[in-house]
Write a protein that holds these residues in place. Structure first.
Motif, PDB file in Angstrom:
ATOM      1  N   THR A   1       0.849  -1.189   0.000  1.00 31.78           N
ATOM      2  CA  THR A   1       0.000   0.000   0.000  1.00 31.78           C
ATOM      3  C   THR A   1       0.887   1.241   0.000  1.00 31.78           C
ATOM      4  OG1 THR A   1      -0.084   0.127   2.427  1.00 31.78           O
ATOM      5  CG2 THR A   1      -1.785  -1.192   1.332  1.00 31.78           C
TER       6      THR A   1
ATOM      7  N   SER B   1      -1.376  -8.480  -2.904  1.00 30.92           N
ATOM      8  CA  SER B   1      -2.389  -7.420  -3.045  1.00 30.92           C
ATOM      9  C   SER B   1      -1.691  -6.086  -3.240  1.00 30.92           C
ATOM     10  CB  SER B   1      -3.276  -7.365  -1.794  1.00 30.92           C
ATOM     11  OG  SER B   1      -4.033  -8.541  -1.661  1.00 30.92           O
ATOM     12  N   TRP B   2      -2.176  -5.327  -4.212  1.00 31.18           N
ATOM     13  CA  TRP B   2      -1.592  -4.030  -4.585  1.00 31.18           C
ATOM     14  C   TRP B   2      -2.731  -3.021  -4.488  1.00 31.18           C
ATOM     15  CZ3 TRP B   2       3.437  -2.954  -5.300  1.00 31.18           C
ATOM     16  CH2 TRP B   2       3.803  -1.806  -5.993  1.00 31.18           C
ATOM     17  N   VAL B   3      -2.906  -2.436  -3.296  1.00 30.63           N
ATOM     18  CA  VAL B   3      -4.090  -1.612  -3.033  1.00 30.63           C
ATOM     19  C   VAL B   3      -3.690  -0.277  -2.401  1.00 30.63           C
ATOM     20  CG1 VAL B   3      -5.632  -3.582  -2.760  1.00 30.63           C
ATOM     21  CG2 VAL B   3      -4.392  -2.745  -0.773  1.00 30.63           C
TER      22      VAL B   3
ATOM     23  N   ASN C   1      -4.374  -9.354  -9.382  1.00 26.27           N
ATOM     24  CA  ASN C   1      -4.028  -8.934  -8.018  1.00 26.27           C
ATOM     25  C   ASN C   1      -4.012  -7.420  -7.838  1.00 26.27           C
ATOM     26  OD1 ASN C   1      -1.723  -8.185  -9.415  1.00 26.27           O
ATOM     27  ND2 ASN C   1      -0.303  -9.081  -7.941  1.00 26.27           N
ATOM     28  N   GLY C   2      -4.442  -6.673  -8.867  1.00 27.54           N
ATOM     29  CA  GLY C   2      -4.440  -5.220  -8.756  1.00 27.54           C
ATOM     30  C   GLY C   2      -3.176  -4.552  -9.246  1.00 27.54           C
TER      31      GLY C   2
ATOM     32  N   TRP D   1      -8.317   1.248 -16.841  1.00 28.13           N
ATOM     33  CA  TRP D   1      -8.668   1.333 -15.439  1.00 28.13           C
ATOM     34  C   TRP D   1      -9.439   2.630 -15.245  1.00 28.13           C
ATOM     35  CZ3 TRP D   1      -3.288  -0.137 -13.058  1.00 28.13           C
ATOM     36  CH2 TRP D   1      -3.246  -1.522 -12.859  1.00 28.13           C
TER      37      TRP D   1
END
Length: 336
Positions: A21, A51-53, A85-86, A121
Motif C-alpha cells: 500500500t 495485493s496491490w491496493v 491482483n491489482g 482502469w
C-alpha cells in the motif's frame, strides 16, 4: 507501505502473501552490474497472492539500464492469472522493459506498450499507466527468461545473438514432425540480443586472465501453452559471428526456473539452436542445470562441471522433482 523493494538479480523470486500500500515501488535488479556484482540480470519476479491496493506512488516499477538493458521480468503466478491482483491491468499478466521490443511483434496485441494498452482502469490515463510501469511492455501471456552463459568473450571481443521468432500455422504440441515437414512457418520478428558482461575487461576474471567470468545473454520469451497462440511459436537462436552462427557446445542454455514445475506446472518452449542437435526441440523448465549456481566467489560462478550442460542437451537427465508442498523444519548445524 511507503517503501522501495530492492529486488535481487538471479533466478525466480517469489513474492507471496503480501499486501503493498501507499508509496510502494518494485526496483528490479538492485545493484546488478554495479562494479562487479550480479550475474545476467534477468530474474523473474513472481507475484503470488499479492495485493496491490491504495498505492499512491506514480512509478510502480523501476528498471536499470546497466542491468542488461533494463532486465527483469514481473509476472503473476500461474495460480493468480485468472483473478489478478491489482498490480496488472485487466487481461495482462507480465511486464518487461520497453527495450525488448520484439515482443510487440506478436499478433493479436498479446503484448503492448504501457501507454497503449487495449484495456482501461477507471480514472487512469495512458500517461499515468506509462508512469506506473516505466513505459514498459505488458503481455497477456506469461513471460519467462532464456539465458545463455558464455565464456572466452569480453567487451572488446564478443558476438551478439540473433533471435528469430517463427510462427507455425498449427500447434506444435499437437502436430507430428511428419505433418510439420509439409508446412512452412512465417517469420514474426528478429532481434539482436546484446552481449552482457559484469564489470570491465579484467575487473572480474578467472585465473588472472583478462576474460571476465560473468558473461552471456538473457532475454524474455513467451512459453508455449498447449491450445493457445504461443503453442505455434518457435524460437531460433544463432551467433552473429559472420560464419555459420554456431553456438559453442560448452555454452550453457537455461530456460525459466524449475520452481514453476515443482510448484505449479512445467514451462515449455520450442527452441532451435544453431550448431546443436536442437531443432524445434521441446525444452521445459525442468531441464538439467546442475552446477549452475549463484555463488559468491570472486573467480567465477559456474564450476568447470557446468559447461556443456543445460537445455538442448539430451546427455543429461532433468532436474529431480522437489515437492513444494512439503514443509521441512529449520535445520542449523553448529560447529562443535
Amino acid at each position: 507501505a511507503d517503501g522501495n523493494m530492492a529486488l535481487p538479480d538471479m533466478a525466480a523470486f517469489i513474492i507471496e502473501n503480501t499486501v503493498f500500500t501507499g508509496n510502494s515501488q518494485f526496483e528490479s535488479n538492485h545493484h546488478c552490474n554495479i562494479g562487479v556484482t550480479g550475474f545476467l540480470c534477468m530474474p523473474t519476479y513472481v507475484l503470488s497472492n499479492v495485493s496491490w491496493v491504495g498505492i499512491t506512488s506514480t512509478q510502480w516499477v523501476q528498471f536499470h539500464v546497466e542491468a542488461n538493458n533494463n532486465g527483469g521480468i514481473f509476472v503473476l503466478s500461474p495460480a493468480d492469472v485468472k483473478h489478478g491482483n491489482g498490480f496488472f491491468p485487466p487481461q495482462y499478466q507480465s511486464l518487461v522493459s520497453s527495450f525488448w521490443a520484439y515482443l510487440l511483434d506478436f499478433e493479436n496485441s498479446i503484448c503492448r506498450n504501457a501507454q497503449n494498452l487495449d484495456t482501461s482502469w477507471p480514472g487512469v490515463t495512458s500517461s499515468q499507466m506509462s508512469g506506473y510501469f516505466s513505459g514498459g511492455i505488458l503481455c497477456k501471456l506469461p513471460l519467462r527468461s532464456l539465458k545463455i552463459y558464455s565464456r572466452d568473450q569480453s567487451l572488446s571481443n564478443h558476438y551478439n545473438i540473433l533471435l528469430q521468432i517463427w510462427k507455425w500455422p498449427v500447434g506444435l504440441s499437437t502436430t507430428s514432425s511428419s505433418d510439420l515437414a509439409k508446412l512452412t512457418p512465417s517469420l514474426l520478428s528478429q532481434f539482436q540480443i546484446p552481449y552482457h558482461q559484469i564489470g570491465q575487461d579484467g575487473s572480474f576474471s578467472s585465473g588472472g586472465t583478462a576474460t571476465p567470468s560473468k558473461q552471456g545473454y538473457a532475454f524474455p520469451v513467451i512459453p508455449a501453452i498447449t491450445g493457445s497462440y504461443s503453442d505455434q511459436i518457435e524460437y531460433r537462436i544463432s551467433l552473429i559471428d559472420g560464419k555459420q552462427g554456431n553456438l559453442p557446445a560448452s555454452w550453457v542454455i537455461e530456460f525459466s526456473d524449475p520452481v514453476f514445475g515443482n510448484r505449479w506446472a512445467p514451462d515449455r518452449l520450442y527452441l532451435t539452436v544453431q550448431g546443436r542437435a536442437c531443432a524445434r526441440k521441446l525444452v521445459t523448465s525442468q531441464h538439467d542445470r546442475r552446477f549452475v549456481w549463484a555463488g559468491s566467489e570472486w573467480y567465477g560462478y559456474l564450476s568447470p562441471a557446468a559447461w556443456g550442460r543445460g537445455a538442448c542437451n539430451s546427455s543429461y537427465p532433468d532436474m529431480p522433482v522437489v515437492s513444494c508442498s512439503s514443509k521441512q523444519k529449520p535445520y542449523i548445524k553448529l560447529n562443535s
